[in-house]
Write an enzyme that holds these catalytic residues in place. Structure first.
Site, PDB file in Angstrom:
ATOM      1  N   LYS A 145       1.035  -1.308   0.172  1.00 27.19           N
ATOM      2  CA  LYS A 145      -0.129   0.047  -0.090  1.00 27.19           C
ATOM      3  C   LYS A 145       0.926   1.091  -0.045  1.00 27.19           C
ATOM      4  O   LYS A 145       2.047   1.158   0.431  1.00 27.19           O
ATOM      5  CB  LYS A 145      -0.873  -0.014   1.362  1.00 27.19           C
ATOM      6  CG  LYS A 145      -0.114  -0.049   2.543  1.00 27.19           C
ATOM      7  CD  LYS A 145       0.222   1.244   3.260  1.00 27.19           C
ATOM      8  CE  LYS A 145       0.847   1.470   4.491  1.00 27.19           C
ATOM      9  NZ  LYS A 145       1.544   2.609   4.865  1.00 27.19           N
ATOM     10  N   ASP A 177      -2.151  -2.314  10.669  1.00 27.40           N
ATOM     11  CA  ASP A 177      -2.619  -2.446   9.308  1.00 27.40           C
ATOM     12  C   ASP A 177      -2.893  -3.666   8.626  1.00 27.40           C
ATOM     13  O   ASP A 177      -3.368  -3.808   7.576  1.00 27.40           O
ATOM     14  CB  ASP A 177      -1.086  -2.040   8.481  1.00 27.40           C
ATOM     15  CG  ASP A 177      -1.023  -0.568   8.455  1.00 27.40           C
ATOM     16  OD1 ASP A 177      -1.566   0.194   8.954  1.00 27.40           O
ATOM     17  OD2 ASP A 177       0.156  -0.097   8.244  1.00 27.40           O
TER      18      ASP A 177
HETATM   19  P1  ATP Z   1       4.443  -0.581   7.785  1.00 27.06           P
HETATM   20  O1  ATP Z   1       4.198   0.374   6.712  1.00 27.06           O
HETATM   21  O2  ATP Z   1       3.365  -1.335   8.281  1.00 27.06           O
HETATM   22  O3  ATP Z   1       5.051   0.122   9.087  1.00 27.06           O
HETATM   23  P2  ATP Z   1       7.054  -1.241   6.672  1.00 27.06           P
HETATM   24  O4  ATP Z   1       6.657  -1.340   5.333  1.00 27.06           O
HETATM   25  O5  ATP Z   1       7.523   0.033   7.225  1.00 27.06           O
HETATM   26  O6  ATP Z   1       5.557  -1.547   7.611  1.00 27.06           O
HETATM   27  P3  ATP Z   1       7.906  -3.960   6.972  1.00 27.06           P
HETATM   28  O7  ATP Z   1       8.381  -4.050   5.532  1.00 27.06           O
HETATM   29  O8  ATP Z   1       6.599  -4.492   7.263  1.00 27.06           O
HETATM   30  O9  ATP Z   1       7.812  -2.392   7.058  1.00 27.06           O
HETATM   31  O10 ATP Z   1       9.146  -4.297   7.524  1.00 27.06           O
HETATM   32  C1  ATP Z   1       9.307  -4.091   8.938  1.00 27.06           C
HETATM   33  C2  ATP Z   1      10.151  -4.926   9.776  1.00 27.06           C
HETATM   34  O11 ATP Z   1       9.483  -6.162  10.075  1.00 27.06           O
HETATM   35  C3  ATP Z   1      11.373  -5.658   9.000  1.00 27.06           C
HETATM   36  O12 ATP Z   1      12.518  -4.733   9.019  1.00 27.06           O
HETATM   37  C4  ATP Z   1      11.484  -7.208   9.230  1.00 27.06           C
HETATM   38  O13 ATP Z   1      12.621  -7.591  10.189  1.00 27.06           O
HETATM   39  C5  ATP Z   1      10.311  -7.378   9.888  1.00 27.06           C
HETATM   40  N1  ATP Z   1       9.326  -8.408   9.023  1.00 27.06           N
HETATM   41  C6  ATP Z   1       8.765  -9.588   9.593  1.00 27.06           C
HETATM   42  N2  ATP Z   1       7.931 -10.129   8.885  1.00 27.06           N
HETATM   43  C7  ATP Z   1       8.115  -9.621   7.375  1.00 27.06           C
HETATM   44  C8  ATP Z   1       7.522  -9.953   6.105  1.00 27.06           C
HETATM   45  N3  ATP Z   1       6.807 -10.914   5.862  1.00 27.06           N
HETATM   46  N4  ATP Z   1       8.136  -9.007   5.291  1.00 27.06           N
HETATM   47  C9  ATP Z   1       8.956  -8.129   5.671  1.00 27.06           C
HETATM   48  N5  ATP Z   1       9.179  -7.719   7.028  1.00 27.06           N
HETATM   49  C10 ATP Z   1       8.915  -8.541   7.804  1.00 27.06           C
END
Ligand code: ATP
Length: 315
Positions: A12, A137
Site C-alpha cells: 500500500k 495495518d
Molecule cells: P509499515 O508500513 O506497516 O510500518 P513497513 O513497510 O515500514 O511496515 P515492513 O516491510 O513490514 O515495514 O518491515 C518491518 C520489519 O518487519 C522488517 O525490518 C522485518 O524485520 C520485519 N518483518 C517481519 N515479517 C516480515 C515480512 N513478511 N516481510 C517484511 N518484513 C517483515
C-alpha cells in the site's frame, strides 16, 4: 482440501497521512488515506505433516517465528486446533521496512490462505478482527483497495477507486523504523498547515477528482523522516521535474511515490531515477498503479467472493 496455494500480497501507499494525537497507552491516533498498489509479494503455501515453516528470499527478512506471516498462521492454527502443518514461502517484491506495509500484507494473505486451505469458513470481517491482533495495518491489508483508516489504523471506511493513474514507486537504500518515526514526531510543534486535508482528499476520491487528489497529497511523517534522509527530497524532486503531478513519501518512509497521468512519462522518470547519482539514489524503483479489487475479484488470489454474500461472505 487444498494442498497448495499461490497468493499475491499487495503493498500500500498513503495518499494522505495525519497523526491526530498520542493516546495514553502510547499508540498514535491517525487519519490515513490508504491505497493498495499493484506491487506484490508472492506467497506459496503448502500443507506438510506438522509445524509452521516460513522462508523468505531476502537475507534481511526474518525466517521462522520472527516473520509476521508465521504469527498469522499460528494465530488461526491454534484457535482452530489444526494439527497438520504448513510451509510458507515468501518472495518479496515490496520494499522492506519502507512504509508499504510489507509484513502486514504478507500476514493478511496468510490469514486468508489458512482460512481457505483448511476450510475454516471465516468471513472477511472475522479475519479482519483477528488480523488487528498482529498489527494495526493487517485489517486494511485484508480489505484492500481505497480506504480511510482511523483510530490506530483499525477503523476502516471504504472509498471508491480513484481515477486511474500511473505510479512510480521508489525506495532509497535506507531503512526506517516506524516506531522510531512516530516516537520522534512532536505533535505540539505542528502548525495547522502541517496537517494534510484528509477529509478533502476523501471527498476528491469520492468525486473522482484526480487534480484534487494530487493537490492534497500530504504526510505529516515527512517532517520527521525527510530531514534525516535527504534522498527522499531528491527523489520527489526528480519525479516532479519529470512529469509527476504530485509526489509524496508513503507511511513512515522512506519509500516515495509519484503520480503521473502519462504512462510513458512515468516509465521515463523511473528509468532516470534508476540511473540518478550513479545508481546510488535508488536501487528499487518500479512503475506501478492503483490496485482496487472489483466485483468477482480473487481475494488474495484465492477464490471469488460468494455472490450476494457481500463483505461477509466466507473468503
Ligand atoms: P509499515 O508500513 O506497516 O510500518 P513497513 O513497510 O515500514 O511496515 P515492513 O516491510 O513490514 O515495514 O518491515 C518491518 C520489519 O518487519 C522488517 O525490518 C522485518 O524485520 C520485519 N518483518 C517481519 N515479517 C516480515 C515480512 N513478511 N516481510 C517484511 N518484513 C517483515
Amino acid at each position: 482440501m487444498t494442498e497448495r496455494l499461490e497468493l499475491k500480497a499487495y503493498g500500500k501507499i498513503n495518499l494522505g497521512l495525519d497523526v491526530v494525537r498520542k493516546r495514553e497507552d502510547g499508540y498514535h491516533e491517525v487519519r490515513m488515506i490508504m491505497q493498495t498498489v499493484d506491487l506484490y509479494d508472492r506467497i506459496t503455501m503448502e500443507r506438510m505433516e506438522s509445524g509452521i515453516r516460513v522462508t523468505a528470499n531476502l537475507p534481511y527478512v526474518p525466517d521462522g517465528e520472527g516473520n509476521l506471516a508465521y504469527r498469522a498462521a499460528k494465530l488461526l492454527m491454534e484457535e482452530f486446533g489444526i494439527t497438520e502443518g504448513i510451509s510458507i514461502e515468501i518472495k518479496k517484491m515490496i520494499p522492506v521496512a519502507a512504509g508499504m506495509a510489507g509484513g502486514s500484507t504478507d500476514a493478511a494473505a496468510v490469514l486468508v490462505g489458512v482460512n481457505r486451505m483448511f476450510g475454516l469458513g471465516l468471513t472477511k470481517k472475522e479475519l479482519m478482527e483477528r488480523g488487528v491482533r498482529l498489527g494495526a495495518d493487517v485489517p486494511y491489508c485484508i480489505l484492500r483497495g481505497t480506504a480511510l483508516s482511523e483510530g490506530i489504523g483499525e477503523i476502516l471506511t471504504e472509498l471508491p477507486a480513484p481515477p486511474p493513474c500511473t505510479l512510480v514507486i521508489a525506495k532509497p537504500p535506507v531503512s526506517v523504523s516506524t516506531k522510531e518515526v512516530y516516537g520522534r514526531l512532536d505533535l505540539k510543534a505542528l502548525r495547522p498547515e502541517d496537517h494534510p486535508d484528509i477529509d478533502g482528499m476523501a471527498e476528491a476520491i469520492r468525486t473522482g477528482d484526480l487534480a484534487g487528489i494530487t493537490s492534497r497529497l500530504g504526510n505529516v511523517l515527512e517532517l520527521v523522516t525527510e530531514p534525516a534522509h535527504p534522498e527522499i527530497t531528491r527523489i520527489k524532486g526528480l519525479l516532479l521535474e519529470n512529469g509527476a503531478d504530485g509526489a509524496l513519501m508513503s507511511g513512515s518512509g522512506p519509500t516515495v511515490f509519484g503520480m503521473f497521468k502519462d504512462r510513458r512519462q512515468a516509465e521515463r522518470a523511473c528509468a532516470l531515477l534508476r540511473e540518478a547519482e550513479g545508481g546510488a539514489l535508488t536501487r528499487q524503483a518500479y512503475v506501478s498503479g492503483f490496485f482496487n479489487p472489483g466485483p468477482g475479484h480473487r481475494t488474495a488470489g484465492t477464490q471469488p467472493e460468494k455472490k450476494g454474500g457481500g463483505r461477509d461472505a466466507s473468503i
